[in-house]
Motif scaffolding. Structure first.
Motif, PDB file in Angstrom:
ATOM      1  N   ALA A 253       0.826  -1.208   0.000  1.00  0.00           N
ATOM      2  CA  ALA A 253       0.000   0.000   0.000  1.00  0.00           C
ATOM      3  C   ALA A 253       0.858   1.255   0.000  1.00  0.00           C
ATOM      4  O   ALA A 253       0.503   2.264  -0.632  1.00  0.00           O
ATOM      5  N   ASP A 254       1.987   1.209   0.711  1.00  0.00           N
ATOM      6  CA  ASP A 254       2.863   2.388   0.735  1.00  0.00           C
ATOM      7  C   ASP A 254       3.379   2.725  -0.652  1.00  0.00           C
ATOM      8  O   ASP A 254       3.398   3.893  -1.069  1.00  0.00           O
ATOM      9  N   CYS A 389      -7.708  -3.115   6.543  1.00  0.00           N
ATOM     10  CA  CYS A 389      -8.688  -2.041   6.740  1.00  0.00           C
ATOM     11  C   CYS A 389      -8.047  -0.828   7.415  1.00  0.00           C
ATOM     12  O   CYS A 389      -8.300   0.321   7.024  1.00  0.00           O
ATOM     13  N   LEU A 390      -7.219  -1.090   8.412  1.00  0.00           N
ATOM     14  CA  LEU A 390      -6.543   0.011   9.101  1.00  0.00           C
ATOM     15  C   LEU A 390      -5.595   0.753   8.159  1.00  0.00           C
ATOM     16  O   LEU A 390      -5.540   1.990   8.155  1.00  0.00           O
ATOM     17  N   VAL A 391      -4.850  -0.008   7.362  1.00  0.00           N
ATOM     18  CA  VAL A 391      -3.927   0.610   6.411  1.00  0.00           C
ATOM     19  C   VAL A 391      -4.684   1.411   5.361  1.00  0.00           C
ATOM     20  O   VAL A 391      -4.293   2.535   5.000  1.00  0.00           O
ATOM     21  N   ALA A 392      -5.780   0.844   4.842  1.00  0.00           N
ATOM     22  CA  ALA A 392      -6.559   1.530   3.812  1.00  0.00           C
ATOM     23  C   ALA A 392      -7.109   2.856   4.312  1.00  0.00           C
ATOM     24  O   ALA A 392      -7.177   3.841   3.559  1.00  0.00           O
ATOM     25  N   THR A 410       2.400   4.695   9.204  1.00  0.00           N
ATOM     26  CA  THR A 410       1.140   3.959   9.035  1.00  0.00           C
ATOM     27  C   THR A 410       1.361   2.464   9.144  1.00  0.00           C
ATOM     28  O   THR A 410       0.599   1.750   9.807  1.00  0.00           O
ATOM     29  N   LEU A 411       2.395   1.956   8.478  1.00  0.00           N
ATOM     30  CA  LEU A 411       2.688   0.528   8.546  1.00  0.00           C
ATOM     31  C   LEU A 411       2.938   0.077   9.979  1.00  0.00           C
ATOM     32  O   LEU A 411       2.421  -0.958  10.429  1.00  0.00           O
ATOM     33  N   LEU A 412       3.721   0.856  10.730  1.00  0.00           N
ATOM     34  CA  LEU A 412       4.085   0.461  12.085  1.00  0.00           C
ATOM     35  C   LEU A 412       2.881   0.515  13.029  1.00  0.00           C
ATOM     36  O   LEU A 412       2.598  -0.459  13.749  1.00  0.00           O
TER      37      LEU A 412
END
Length: 501
Positions: A253-254, A389-392, A410-412
């Protein structure tokens, strides 16, 4: 004095005899030790070669070329993930996985899947290029798709070697093909100063690995399909369905968002920083991970022993990973400048966050392997769904306002939140003690602080040149490792003493 010398020689001989017995017996620990030694040696050579390759290529190619390659790999990985159903994991997990009829079905499914991914990816390449506003992505993506088709033809007997913890041949084939591809990409970069040198390396690695898999272990697929094997594979695939897609969405996603929001140059610098931060993860994936699933599968019937094994592996990861992460965070700017050039020091803050994220991801992976070991891959899918979902929700606004640093944060943060959910579920399913797990995490933080505090002092006092500071920081990291090792050795001696008493 003579008595103590004789005693030390006797103890040394006993240690040597134990090591020799460990490396020559056929028990689980012995097979893990031999396999780990082979994987470690091969991985160190191959990962070291890749690091040197990136260091050279960073001086031959502009950062935007690495940005283009990051988009190509992310897009091709997405197409592959859509149809990933866990053939390799099924061979390892299934008790019949090493039988010829099972491997034959596995080969046909893998080959058809690889061809399908290649065709769909080539047809979709122009639309991907249009999305990112760069027509040069079309031929790059279409050529990389060939590696997906070639990889689908790989000999399934390689998974049987992992199942049997016979990692020596796997090292020669997997790491050997990676090493050869590294040399090919370097030679190509000298003549073609563009992203095509990287693309050529990807395709060459897939081709060499597939060819070597048949040269080392002849395998001829048959047209007949065993129904029992087909049912087992389909049942496992049903549980694995969507796992790779969710994983790809989370882990790429990043790149997807950075490629759309930021410049190719920023994405290129981010991708190289991520590649360097991922070095411990690559070692984990090549050395530790291949042994984790077979070891956990071996004790899947004993939940108490399974929990203890999960905690032991996690403790080992934090003992080794926490001091290394602290070293990389403190000396991130110097490491990036030394590896890729002074300009890459600008992403040192991103690099530091990514190093912590990588350590957290390795620990979370142990829980993921536990799901696979007990043949419950659908539980992993739930975890990945929560994380995705959290990443999106967080990735785009974080990148928009913070750039590459927002992507790393965001990833962490989302991984920490998803892992908390995973721990609660693991406590219900196998009885894993969350308190014991958190105690291991606290110990890892303490070990990281033990390495970080002297390292920060070295940086603040400006003790010599950057190279000197890196050496001193490395010694501090090694000292933290030694203290962890001594602590574990002391615990082992205490347990042995209690057993004898």
């Amino acid at each position: 004095m003579r008595f103590f010398r004789r005693r030390r020689r006797k103890e040394g001989g006993m240690v040597f005899d134990r090591l020799r017995g460990l490396m020559t017996s056929e028990g689980l620990k012995a097979r893990c030790a031999r396999g780990g030694a082979a994987l470690a040696l091969g991985t160190i050579v191959e990962r070291g070669a890749r690091l040197v390759r990136n260091m050279i290529l960073a001086r031959l190619l502009a950062p935007d070329q690495f940005g283009l390659m990051a988009i190509v790999l992310a897009a091709s990985g997405l197409f592959e993930a859509i149809t990933e159903i866990g053939i390799r994991q099924a061979v390892i997990q299934n008790p019949r996985g090493d039988r010829p009829e099972f491997l034959n079905v596995a080969w046909w499914i893998s080959a058809v899947r690889g061809a399908l991914v290649c065709v769909v990816g080539c047809l979709a390449a122009p639309y991907v290029a249009r999305f990112y506003g760069d027509v040069s992505l079309t031929p790059l993506l279409q050529v990389v798709m060939l590696s997906m088709f070639i990889g689908g033809l790989t000999n399934p007997r390689l998974a049987v070697l992992e199942k049997q913890l016979r990692f020596g041949p796997c090292v020669w084939i997997t790491q050997g093909s990676g090493l050869a591809a590294t040399v090919i990409s370097l030679v190509a970069a000298v003549y073609v100063r563009s992203v095509w040198a990287l693309v050529l390396g990807v395709v060459a690695e897939a081709f060499i690995r597939t060819v070597l898999s048949y040269v080392a272990f002849p395998f001829r697929p048959r047209l007949s399909i065993d129904r029992d094997s087909w049912r087992d594979l389909v049942a496992f695939a049903r549980g694995m369905a969507g796992l790779s897609l969710l994983t790809c969405v989370v882990l790429q996603a990043d790149v997807f968002v950075l490629g759309r929001v930021c410049s190719k140059e920023q994405l290129g610098m981010y991708s190289l920083a991520l590649a360097l931060a991922n070095m411990p993860l690559m070692v984990f994936s090549r050395v530790v991970a291949p042994m984790v699933l077979p070891v956990l599968s071996d004790v899947q019937g004993d939940r108490a022993k399974l929990c203890q094994t999960v905690l032991s592996i996690t403790r080992m990861l934090f003992d080794l990973g926490a001091p290394l992460a602290a070293f990389l965070v403190v000396f991130g700017r110097s490491i990036l400048s030394l590896a890729y050039g002074k300009s890459y020091g600008a992403v040192s803050d991103v690099f530091g966050v990514l190093c912590v994220y990588v350590l957290t991801y390795m620990a979370a992976n142990v829980l993921v392997f536990t799901y696979l070991a007990i043949a419950r891959p659908e539980l992993q899918r739930r975890f990945l769904f929560v994380w995705a979902c959290l990443v999106a929700m967080a990735m785009y606004p974080a990148v928009k306002y913070l750039g590459p640093l927002g992507a790393a944060l965001t990833l962490l943060v989302t991984l920490l939140a998803a892992t908390a959910v995973q721990l609660a579920r693991m406590a219900r399913i196998i009885g894993l003690a969350v308190v014991s797990y958190l105690a291991i995490v606290r110990r890892g933080v303490a070990v990281a602080a033990l390495a970080a505090i002297p390292a920060v002092g070295i940086r603040m006092l400006d003790m010599g040149a950057e190279s000197t500071q890196l050496v001193l920081g490395g010694l501090v990291c090694a000292l933290a490792w030694a203290l962890c090792l001594l602590r574990e050795a002391g615990k082992a001696r205490a347990m042995e003493f209690r057993r004898l008493a």
